[in-house]
Motif scaffolding. Structure first.
Motif, mmCIF file in Angstrom:
data_model
loop_
_atom_site.group_PDB
_atom_site.id
_atom_site.type_symbol
_atom_site.label_atom_id
_atom_site.label_comp_id
_atom_site.label_asym_id
_atom_site.label_seq_id
_atom_site.Cartn_x
_atom_site.Cartn_y
_atom_site.Cartn_z
ATOM 1 N N TYR A 1 0.833 -1.198 0.000
ATOM 2 C CA TYR A 1 0.000 0.000 0.000
ATOM 3 C C TYR A 1 0.869 1.250 0.000
ATOM 4 C CZ TYR A 1 0.961 -1.446 4.788
ATOM 5 O OH TYR A 1 1.591 -1.923 5.914
ATOM 6 N N SER A 2 0.302 2.314 -0.544
ATOM 7 C CA SER A 2 0.953 3.618 -0.492
ATOM 8 C C SER A 2 1.002 4.098 0.955
ATOM 9 C CB SER A 2 0.178 4.619 -1.356
ATOM 10 O OG SER A 2 0.204 4.251 -2.717
ATOM 11 N N PRO A 3 1.859 5.073 1.274
ATOM 12 C CA PRO A 3 1.948 5.574 2.648
ATOM 13 C C PRO A 3 0.577 5.978 3.196
ATOM 14 C CG PRO A 3 3.747 6.431 1.361
ATOM 15 C CD PRO A 3 2.877 5.695 0.398
ATOM 16 N N LEU A 4 0.346 5.629 4.484
ATOM 17 C CA LEU A 4 -0.956 5.898 5.101
ATOM 18 C C LEU A 4 -0.833 5.911 6.619
ATOM 19 C CD1 LEU A 4 -1.504 2.805 6.097
ATOM 20 C CD2 LEU A 4 -2.629 2.535 3.912
ATOM 21 N N ASN A 5 -1.942 6.266 7.269
ATOM 22 C CA ASN A 5 -2.056 6.234 8.728
ATOM 23 C C ASN A 5 -3.329 5.490 9.103
ATOM 24 O OD1 ASN A 5 0.100 8.247 9.967
ATOM 25 N ND2 ASN A 5 -0.686 9.188 8.097
ATOM 26 N N VAL A 6 -3.255 4.676 10.149
ATOM 27 C CA VAL A 6 -4.390 3.841 10.582
ATOM 28 C C VAL A 6 -4.678 4.125 12.048
ATOM 29 C CG1 VAL A 6 -5.264 1.489 10.824
ATOM 30 C CG2 VAL A 6 -3.702 2.044 8.945
ATOM 31 N N HIS B 1 8.340 -4.176 3.152
ATOM 32 C CA HIS B 1 8.823 -3.019 2.397
ATOM 33 C C HIS B 1 8.528 -1.737 3.181
ATOM 34 C CE1 HIS B 1 8.977 -5.861 -0.895
ATOM 35 N NE2 HIS B 1 7.680 -6.044 -0.819
ATOM 36 N N GLY B 2 9.317 -0.704 2.900
ATOM 37 C CA GLY B 2 9.064 0.596 3.508
ATOM 38 C C GLY B 2 9.367 0.608 5.001
ATOM 39 N N ARG B 3 8.733 1.532 5.702
ATOM 40 C CA ARG B 3 8.846 1.617 7.169
ATOM 41 C C ARG B 3 7.440 1.596 7.746
ATOM 42 N NH1 ARG B 3 13.479 3.513 9.515
ATOM 43 N NH2 ARG B 3 12.367 4.813 11.008
ATOM 44 N N ILE B 4 7.237 0.777 8.756
ATOM 45 C CA ILE B 4 5.913 0.584 9.344
ATOM 46 C C ILE B 4 6.009 0.806 10.844
ATOM 47 C CG2 ILE B 4 4.049 -1.076 9.751
ATOM 48 C CD1 ILE B 4 4.938 -2.491 7.165
ATOM 49 N N GLY B 5 5.115 1.634 11.381
ATOM 50 C CA GLY B 5 5.099 1.904 12.809
ATOM 51 C C GLY B 5 3.803 1.436 13.447
ATOM 52 N N ILE B 6 3.909 0.917 14.675
ATOM 53 C CA ILE B 6 2.743 0.479 15.461
ATOM 54 C C ILE B 6 2.870 1.056 16.860
ATOM 55 C CG2 ILE B 6 1.455 -1.480 16.409
ATOM 56 C CD1 ILE B 6 1.365 -1.550 13.447
ATOM 57 N N ALA B 7 1.782 1.664 17.359
ATOM 58 C CA ALA B 7 1.773 2.195 18.724
ATOM 59 C C ALA B 7 0.574 1.620 19.478
ATOM 60 C CB ALA B 7 1.707 3.720 18.706
ATOM 61 N N GLN B 8 0.833 1.058 20.659
ATOM 62 C CA GLN B 8 -0.228 0.491 21.498
ATOM 63 C C GLN B 8 0.307 0.361 22.921
ATOM 64 O OE1 GLN B 8 -1.687 -3.754 20.981
ATOM 65 N NE2 GLN B 8 -3.591 -2.681 20.459
ATOM 66 N N ASN B 9 -0.585 0.504 23.905
ATOM 67 C CA ASN B 9 -0.206 0.329 25.307
ATOM 68 C C ASN B 9 0.911 1.279 25.742
ATOM 69 O OD1 ASN B 9 -2.049 -1.692 25.745
ATOM 70 N ND2 ASN B 9 -0.567 -3.174 26.531
ATOM 71 N N GLY B 10 0.945 2.474 25.123
ATOM 72 C CA GLY B 10 1.968 3.437 25.509
ATOM 73 C C GLY B 10 3.334 3.152 24.926
ATOM 74 N N ARG B 11 3.424 2.179 24.021
ATOM 75 C CA ARG B 11 4.696 1.854 23.381
ATOM 76 C C ARG B 11 4.571 2.019 21.875
ATOM 77 N NH1 ARG B 11 4.444 -2.446 27.305
ATOM 78 N NH2 ARG B 11 3.485 -3.811 25.756
ATOM 79 N N TRP C 1 1.234 3.403 11.090
ATOM 80 C CA TRP C 1 1.548 4.246 9.953
ATOM 81 C C TRP C 1 2.568 3.542 9.071
ATOM 82 C CZ3 TRP C 1 6.720 5.158 9.863
ATOM 83 C CH2 TRP C 1 7.401 5.165 11.093
ATOM 84 N N ALA C 2 2.639 3.975 7.824
ATOM 85 C CA ALA C 2 3.598 3.397 6.884
ATOM 86 C C ALA C 2 4.106 4.478 5.953
ATOM 87 C CB ALA C 2 2.949 2.275 6.080
ATOM 88 N N THR C 3 5.396 4.418 5.670
ATOM 89 C CA THR C 3 5.999 5.320 4.698
ATOM 90 C C THR C 3 6.802 4.488 3.703
ATOM 91 O OG1 THR C 3 8.020 5.625 6.014
ATOM 92 C CG2 THR C 3 6.190 7.170 6.393
ATOM 93 N N ALA D 1 7.273 4.691 -3.638
ATOM 94 C CA ALA D 1 7.012 3.254 -3.721
ATOM 95 C C ALA D 1 5.939 2.887 -2.694
ATOM 96 C CB ALA D 1 8.299 2.477 -3.480
ATOM 97 N N VAL D 2 5.786 1.587 -2.456
ATOM 98 C CA VAL D 2 4.770 1.130 -1.516
ATOM 99 C C VAL D 2 5.422 0.492 -0.296
ATOM 100 C CG1 VAL D 2 3.006 0.754 -3.276
ATOM 101 C CG2 VAL D 2 4.604 -1.088 -2.726
ATOM 102 N N ALA D 3 4.684 0.501 0.800
ATOM 103 C CA ALA D 3 5.059 -0.273 1.976
ATOM 104 C C ALA D 3 4.387 -1.636 1.872
ATOM 105 C CB ALA D 3 4.626 0.449 3.247
ATOM 106 N N GLY D 4 4.857 -2.583 2.657
ATOM 107 C CA GLY D 4 4.244 -3.903 2.575
ATOM 108 C C GLY D 4 4.549 -4.742 3.794
#
Length: 342
Positions: A62-67, A89-99, A120-122, A127-130
């Motif tokens: 997918y193209s860069p996005l925020n969830v 692919h790309g860079r993917i971030g996850i935040a939950q439980n204060g981390r 989030w993903a960039t 290009a796309v993240a994956g």
């Protein structure tokens, strides 16, 4: 009847419809979330979903996005599943439980869909993240939800061990999706959930808390993968396999006895299958039979020939000639049909 696999790609749609269609397919095949992107006008995305019943494996780009997964959305729909995400692919971030964790270079993370999270993903150069996502219902895990808290939104080790094994297992599931049948689904779901449970227990250092059957199945899968990765080693033996997994050879024999095989039988079967595959490969037609046999751990050409014939009913050279001869005849008939057609 095949295992249910669904796929979606924005490449098949007009640009104006791509973002909305991807959003709809993604939220329906996974879970309701709020998704935003700055690429609505040129969005690129694809999803493949392998449905194994209670367990689901998805490959997404997918193209860069925020969830955003909000408390309100959780109240409206709570499937009660854990996500295991493998970065591709790309860079993917996850935040939950204060981390918060940022994934790159095949990183892995677990998070809980019953709790609020942001992701989030960039991607570089437009290009796309994956990623690959494994969904496992919490009810399938023999570990209490609260016990899993320390693992949520924490980067897991990438180099090897159970995380790498589970990642390879998921890749194998999706790569071979067309060959799975509905009858395979329940077995594959159980194996996958057991591997995930073993990974969680290992990271929590509570392996002994797993039910014996779950631990046994996970260990069996680990051993199978260990053997497959070392079929070319002539020194592969029950002793080296047992030592690598911290068990006695007696325990190892018991694991294979439950499958109706000896350890040597299983190794030989895997080696023969790899040899058979290579001899059917037209790109390897010039490679000598004895070289193929040696590649997969057979040290004696004569013994390999006898073993292959006993398994497949033909000597290896005759099997290869028969296979490639049929392929050549088929290509010749196609060429003749083309050249003689008015």
């Amino acid at each position: 009847m095949a295992v249910i696999e669904s796929a979606f790609s924005t490449d098949d749609l007009p640009k104006a419809d791509r973002w909305a269609s991807w959003y709809e397919f993604g939220t329906q095949s996974h879970l309701p979330t709020l998704i935003r992107t700055d690429h609505q006008d040129d969005f690129q995305g694809a999803v493949r979903v392998l449905d194994l019943g209670p367990v689901q494996v998805s490959t997404l780009t997918y193209s860069p996005l925020n969830v955003l997964r909000t408390p309100k959305l959780i109240r409206q729909s709570d499937p009660g599943v854990l996500y295991f995400v493998v970065h591709q692919h790309g860079r993917i971030g996850i935040a939950q439980n204060g981390r918060e964790v940022v994934l790159a270079s095949q990183g892995q993370v677990i998070y809980d869909t019953s709790r609020p999270f942001t992701a989030w993903a960039t991607a570089e150069h437009d290009a796309v993240a994956g990623c690959v996502i494994l969904q496992v219902p919490r009810e399938l895990l023999p570990i209490r939800s609260q016990t899993l808290n320390p693992l949520l939104a924490v980067g897991l080790p990438q180099g090897g061990g159970l995380g790498a094994l589970l990642s390879r297992h998921l890749a194998e599931l999706t790569r071979n999706a067309p060959q799975w049948t509905a009858a395979d689904a329940a077995r594959l779901a159980t194996i996958t959930a057991d591997l995930f449970a073993a990974l969680c227990a290992h990271e929590l250092e509570t392996v002994d808390a797993l039910p014996p059957e779950t631990h046994r199945r996970a260990l069996q899968t680990q051993i199978h993968e260990f053997i497959r990765q070392r079929l070319g080693d002539p020194a592969l033996s029950p002793g080296t396999i047992a030592a690598a997994h911290g068990i006695s050879t007696r325990q190892l024999y018991k694991i294979f006895q439950d499958q109706g095989l000896t350890v040597a039988d299983w190794i030989r079967r895997c080696r023969l299958e790899r040899c058979r595959h290579d001899m059917a490969d037209p790109q390897l037609h010039s490679r000598p039979v004895h070289a193929i046999a040696a590649r997969w751990g057979f040290t004696s050409a004569a013994n390999f020939s006898r073993t292959f014939r006993a398994a497949y009913g033909l000597p290896p050279g005759e099997y290869r000639n028969l296979h490639h001869g049929g392929a050549r005849r088929e290509r010749t008939s196609i060429v003749q049909a083309v050249t003689t057609t008015p």
